[in-house]
Design an enzyme around this catalytic site. Sequence first.
Site, short mmCIF file in Angstrom:
data_model
loop_
_atom_site.label_atom_id
_atom_site.label_comp_id
_atom_site.label_asym_id
_atom_site.label_seq_id
_atom_site.Cartn_x
_atom_site.Cartn_y
_atom_site.Cartn_z
N HIS A 269 0.83 -1.17 0.05
CA HIS A 269 -0.07 0.04 -0.02
C HIS A 269 0.84 1.36 -0.03
CE1 HIS A 269 -3.18 2.61 0.65
NE2 HIS A 269 -3.78 2.19 1.78
N HIS A 308 -1.90 -1.10 -11.26
CA HIS A 308 -3.10 -0.64 -10.23
C HIS A 308 -4.00 -1.65 -10.06
CE1 HIS A 308 -5.41 1.99 -7.64
NE2 HIS A 308 -4.24 2.62 -7.44
N ASP A 364 3.05 6.26 -7.23
CA ASP A 364 4.47 5.98 -6.32
C ASP A 364 5.56 5.68 -7.41
OD1 ASP A 364 3.11 5.89 -4.05
OD2 ASP A 364 2.35 4.10 -4.48
N1 CMC Z 1 5.17 -5.42 -12.67
C1 CMC Z 1 5.18 -6.69 -13.41
N2 CMC Z 1 4.11 -7.39 -13.55
C2 CMC Z 1 2.94 -6.90 -13.05
C3 CMC Z 1 2.99 -5.86 -12.20
C4 CMC Z 1 4.24 -5.03 -12.04
N3 CMC Z 1 3.95 -3.79 -11.32
N4 CMC Z 1 1.76 -5.37 -11.57
C5 CMC Z 1 0.93 -6.81 -12.19
N5 CMC Z 1 1.76 -7.41 -13.01
C6 CMC Z 1 1.14 -8.52 -13.73
C7 CMC Z 1 1.05 -9.80 -12.84
O1 CMC Z 1 2.43 -10.41 -12.65
C8 CMC Z 1 0.05 -10.70 -13.57
O2 CMC Z 1 0.28 -11.09 -14.49
P1 CMC Z 1 -0.19 -12.66 -14.83
O3 CMC Z 1 -1.55 -12.38 -15.31
O4 CMC Z 1 0.77 -12.92 -15.84
O5 CMC Z 1 -0.30 -13.39 -13.82
C9 CMC Z 1 -0.97 -9.30 -14.03
O6 CMC Z 1 0.04 -8.17 -14.14
C10 CMC Z 1 -2.12 -9.13 -13.07
O7 CMC Z 1 -1.39 -8.56 -11.96
P2 CMC Z 1 -2.16 -8.71 -10.46
O8 CMC Z 1 -1.38 -8.79 -9.31
O9 CMC Z 1 -3.51 -9.84 -10.55
O10 CMC Z 1 -2.79 -7.30 -10.24
P3 CMC Z 1 -3.64 -6.66 -8.92
O11 CMC Z 1 -4.66 -5.73 -9.45
O12 CMC Z 1 -4.04 -7.58 -7.83
O13 CMC Z 1 -2.16 -5.82 -8.24
C11 CMC Z 1 -0.60 -4.05 -7.76
C12 CMC Z 1 -2.09 -4.44 -8.37
C13 CMC Z 1 -0.70 -2.57 -7.48
C14 CMC Z 1 -0.74 -4.70 -6.38
C15 CMC Z 1 0.14 -4.69 -8.50
O14 CMC Z 1 0.24 -4.03 -10.05
C16 CMC Z 1 1.46 -4.46 -8.19
O15 CMC Z 1 2.24 -5.17 -7.48
N6 CMC Z 1 2.28 -3.02 -8.62
C17 CMC Z 1 3.59 -3.02 -8.14
C18 CMC Z 1 3.45 -2.31 -6.68
C19 CMC Z 1 2.98 -0.82 -6.64
O16 CMC Z 1 3.42 -0.03 -7.36
N7 CMC Z 1 1.90 -0.65 -6.01
C20 CMC Z 1 1.33 0.81 -5.64
C21 CMC Z 1 0.07 0.70 -6.06
S1 CMC Z 1 -0.71 2.25 -6.17
C22 CMC Z 1 -0.87 2.84 -4.45
C23 CMC Z 1 -1.66 2.37 -3.39
O17 CMC Z 1 -2.82 2.15 -4.04
O18 CMC Z 1 -1.31 2.15 -2.29
#
Ligand code: CMC
Length: 435
Positions: A269, A308, A364
């Site tokens: 987060h 996101h 971020d």
């Molecule tokens: N880099 C590489 N691959 C990614 C990333 C990333 N940053 N984010 C998602 N993916 C891929 C993931 O591996 C998956 O691929 P596959 O379908 O092949 O398995 C696909 O994209 C979907 O990902 P997910 O994890 O199911 O998506 P989510 O909606 O659960 O996750 C997230 C959202 C923000 C946690 C994730 O994008 C992430 O970990 N980003 C990096 C951390 C980050 O920047 N977080 C800040 C969020 S904004 C601030 C806040 O709201 O707190």
Amino acid sequence: MATRNTLSVTDNRTGQTYEIPIEDGAVRATELRQIRTDEEDFGLKSYDPGLLNTAPCSSKITFIDGDRGILEHRGYPIDQLAEHCSFLEVAHLLIRGELPDRAELDEWVHQIKVHTLIHENIKKLIDAFRYDAHPMGMLTSTVAALSTFYPDAKNIHAAQVRELQIYRLLGKMPTLAAFAYRHALGFPYIYPDNELGYTGNLLAMIFRMTEKKWKPVPALEQALDKIFILHADHEQNCSANAMRCVGSSHVDPFSATAAACAALYGPLHGGANEAALQMLREIGSKAGIPQFIKRVQAGESRLMGFGHRVYKSYDPRVKIIKGLADTVFEVTGRNELIDIALELERIALDDDYFISRRLYPNIDFYSGLIYQSMGFPVSMFPVLFAIPRTAGWLAQWQEGLLDPEQKIARPRQIYRGKRARDVTPIDKRQAPSSG
Ligand code: CMC
């Protein structure tokens, strides 16, 4: 054919059909309870780990359309708020529902400023932390401790009492944050200077050394104020959900804010800006980018600051924060990591892996670079998120309290454990085999 706002569901276990009303694009989860196999059956539940598709509340505070990249507070687009308003105006908008006129703003700012001081005993509390204590841990603990200084805050049903705690929390968060920072460095605490603006005062409490009077660089003060606007609220995220959930027990708002701070502290987060900066450092140079992208594509690493849960086209805050980065770098000098960040963004936005998964930079990706250039240590990044987010938390908390539909948050579970076993006396128990 006449349309009806209902959902017809047939339970194939019993052959029964039910008609469930649809309101605001949602069905009430409790409507599912009528779907039962027999008298003994509790009724159907919805199973939603991570609350991916559950609206635990209705709200009038923040609107997000993740597919179109829209973020509005009380109907105002985020770019207009960032262009025309100060952070405290936006805090007023979030909490009170409307932008203030001049007289209302003066009164609002005055009330917050007269609550910037903290009880001297809080200083002693901060002193008790180890020199290397994380400032977010100190902030979370001291916000919780405020509830012991203001027992009147328990009276959450009185509008005037709630208002006073809102002033206190908005006023004291920067002071607690700055004191936590000074403690880590062993510097004397700097008391609030109420002649300065909200963000200017925070900068002064953090960076003032021996100067009698410390004035922030106006461009940096303004940039931080705008960054605070971008962080003020983001509807039902993990920490807002924590604030509402804990607040629903009718605890005082200091305790609920401490819970929200704890939620924000997590790396998934509020900690992502720290991770993004660390990643850029590890990449080291533009030449290191292709290798890093390969590792991400192979699933060995994540591109931090990308992706996101809600935004699937772009994060509308990114354009604004990129502009702010330019303003800040004009004063502080260019952060050497920005060129790596820009090139990384360019390559990623043109790469199938990221395009097909709809991964775009989030706020971020850039906020850490700005904070670092302004002289903040990485450990302060989540703290700088928590200060403005307090406005959003308080708006969410109060809205929840005043919503007649809200009850104490008490979800259900799907029990998958053992049942109805007899206890064996200890001498007769056998350790379960490890095999
Ligand atoms: N880099 C590489 N691959 C990614 C990333 C990333 N940053 N984010 C998602 N993916 C891929 C993931 O591996 C998956 O691929 P596959 O379908 O092949 O398995 C696909 O994209 C979907 O990902 P997910 O994890 O199911 O998506 P989510 O909606 O659960 O996750 C997230 C959202 C923000 C946690 C994730 O994008 C992430 O970990 N980003 C990096 C951390 C980050 O920047 N977080 C800040 C969020 S904004 C601030 C806040 O709201 O707190």
